[in-house]
Each structure stands twice: as structure tokens, then as C-alpha cells.
Design an enzyme around this catalytic site. Structure first.
Site, short mmCIF file in Angstrom:
data_model
loop_
_atom_site.label_atom_id
_atom_site.label_comp_id
_atom_site.label_asym_id
_atom_site.label_seq_id
_atom_site.Cartn_x
_atom_site.Cartn_y
_atom_site.Cartn_z
CG ASP A 110 26.00 105.46 -65.19
OD1 ASP A 110 25.62 106.47 -65.80
OD2 ASP A 110 27.13 104.95 -65.34
CG LEU A 111 21.96 104.53 -69.63
CD1 LEU A 111 21.39 105.41 -70.74
CD2 LEU A 111 21.42 103.11 -69.76
CG ASP A 112 27.51 106.13 -71.58
OD1 ASP A 112 27.77 105.60 -72.66
OD2 ASP A 112 26.62 106.99 -71.43
CG ASP A 116 31.00 104.22 -64.90
OD1 ASP A 116 31.87 104.34 -65.79
OD2 ASP A 116 29.93 104.86 -64.92
#
Length: 269
Positions: free
Chosen positions: A9-11, A218
């Protein structure tokens, strides 16, 4: 050690709070690739807001955008590419109810661009653009094809109510998810779309067994992904719900290169 597919995942995960991939995280992911593993981005972001990270990491793997509504290899033909869109008539039905639903804006997005019904609440960070033009105005004239994703913004106090009402009306066709962060932004994608299905498609293409998929996330939109992965890792800064389904939790947050530190130990890089 078997080759792994590392789905990131990024953010809130790969990116620090300033939306940057730090040099440590970049180096660690590149070490994993050089060791024979695959790294694949699985993000809720549209392609135009994630491609520069793909380039920074020097990736050639397929990637997941819009939480799974787009699975592709950037800028090239891939026989396994899949893009799932929303009927544009739903967009205009929601637009007609904007006032009753207490919405600030409604935006339709696809791989390359976006359309928003009002520039009053335009946010450069959300749309990765500085100056919207008349071509970006959400209207039947401009939106002529079915979009990949919708974003609607409301006040925090209305978010649950808006989500329930949109699900009541359109739940047979779409799923409504809440963005993390301070703003009450709801993302709407085609029914059944999730990151896990996109990563499964990539794993099959790369001939990686499910047990050899490692996933980091997250937020709630990573839930199915971590459940699917052979080894699902929640960030220390992640939600309690996500930590509840994860195999493990990082010792450090995304501000402290938590993903990189964990991966170094896990893969003995």
C-alpha cells in the site's frame, strides 16, 4: 527462500506522512527486487497519483489502482489487464441529489483524468493537479464514458449517513468505502472491487503461490488484502481492525520506515 510477491500500500504504509518514499525504504525495496522477489504497488490512488512512485522504485510489475478497479502494467499492453467501471448514470443520479445528501463535491475519475462538479472545494493533493480547466467540470458533455471510481466529500458528521444512503440506493452496483485521514471523503467503486482480487491476479501472472504473498497496509481498504496474503503485515500506525486480521504488526510507523525495517528482517536483506 521462495520468491515472494511483496504487495505494498502507499499512503500510511510505504509513504511517510509527507507522501515521500524515503531513501531507506527505496533502497530496501530495491534490495528485495535484486534478491529475486517481486514488488507490486496496491493502492487506492488513481494511476496519475501513483505512477511517479512506480518509477522511483524502478518497477516493471503490474500494479493495482483504485483499490482494485484497475490492474495493469503502466503504459504498455498486458493481456491480463482489468479495468472495472461504474455506470455513469449513477454519477449523475448522485449529482442530482447533491444537496439532499449534504455533499461538498462529486468527482468522477479514470486512469488519466478527473471530473469534478464544483471547483470551490478543489484540492490539489487529492487530484494531483494545480489548475482545473473547464474540461474537468463534471457534466454530461465532459463525462462521456463510464468512470473507474467516484469520490464524494461531505462533513464528518454526515459521512456515515451518506454512506448508508448511497449503499441503500446503489448497493447492488457499487461499494462505498471511507478514506482515511481528516477529511470525510467516500470512495465509490464497482461492486466487489478490492485490492486482494487485483493482487491475486498479479500473483497468478507471476506464478507466485498465495502463501508467498507478503502484504503491507494500514487502513480498512487493506483488510481483504492482508487476509488474502500468505503473510499480512499491518503498520504500527494502522487501524485496530486491520491489526486484528494481520499475521504481524511492524514495530515502527510509516514515519519511522516501519515497512523497510520489517522487510529487512523478514527477508534477511
Amino acid at each position: 527462500m521462495n520468491r515472494k510477491l511483496i504487495a505494498i500500500d502507499l499512503d500510511g504504509t510505504t509513504l511517510n506522512p509527507d507522501s515521500i518514499i524515503t531513501s531507506k525504504t527505496e533502497e530496501t525495496l530495491k534490495k528485495a527486487i535484486n534478491a529475486g522477489h517481486h514488488v507490486s504497488i496496491a493502492t487506492g490512488r488513481p494511476f496519475r497519483m501513483s505512477y511517479h512512485y512506480y518509477q522511483q522504485l524502478g518497477l516493471s510489475t503490474p500494479m493495482v489502482n483504485f483499490n482494485g478497479a484497475l490492474v495493469h502494467i503502466p503504459n504498455q499492453y498486458w493481456a491480463h489487464e482489468k479495468e472495472t467501471s461504474i455506470d455513469k448514470r449513477i454519477v449523475f443520479e448522485i449529482l442530482a441529489q447533491k444537496r439532499q445528501l449534504n455533499l461538498d463535491f462529486i468527482a468522477a475519475e479514470n486512469r488519466e483524468t478527473y471530473f469534478i462538479d464544483s471547483f470551490d472545494f478543489f484540492d490539489e493533493k487529492i487530484f494531483a493537479a494545480s489548475n482545473p480547466s473547464p474540461q474537468n467540470l463534471l457534466s454530461p458533455k465532459n463525462l462521456t464514458t463510464d468512470p473507474t471510481s467516484l469520490l464524494v466529500r461531505t462533513e464528518k458528521c454526515y459521512a456515515e449517513q451518506v454512506s448508508a444512503e448511497l449503499t441503500r440506493q446503489f448497493g447492488n452496483f457499487v461499494d462505498v468505502r471511507t478514506w482515511g485521514g481528516p477529511m470525510a471523503i467516500l470512495e465509490i467503486v464497482s461492486k466487489g472491487i478490492e485490492k486482494a482480487k487485483g493482487v491475486h491476479r498479479i500473483a497468478n501472472y507471476l506464478d507466485i503461490d498465495q502463501k508467498d504473498v507478503i502484504a503491507f497496509g494500514d487502513e480498512h481498504n487493506d483488510l481483504e488484502l492482508l487476509e488474502y496474503a500468505g503473510w499480512g503485515v499491518a503498520m504500527k500506525n494502522g487501524t485496530d481492525q486491520l491489526k486484528g486480521v494481520a499475521n504481524d504488526v511492524t514495530e515502527h510507523t510509516n514515519q519511522e520506515d516501519g515497512l523497510a525495517t520489517y522487510l529487512e528482517d523478514l527477508l534477511a536483506l
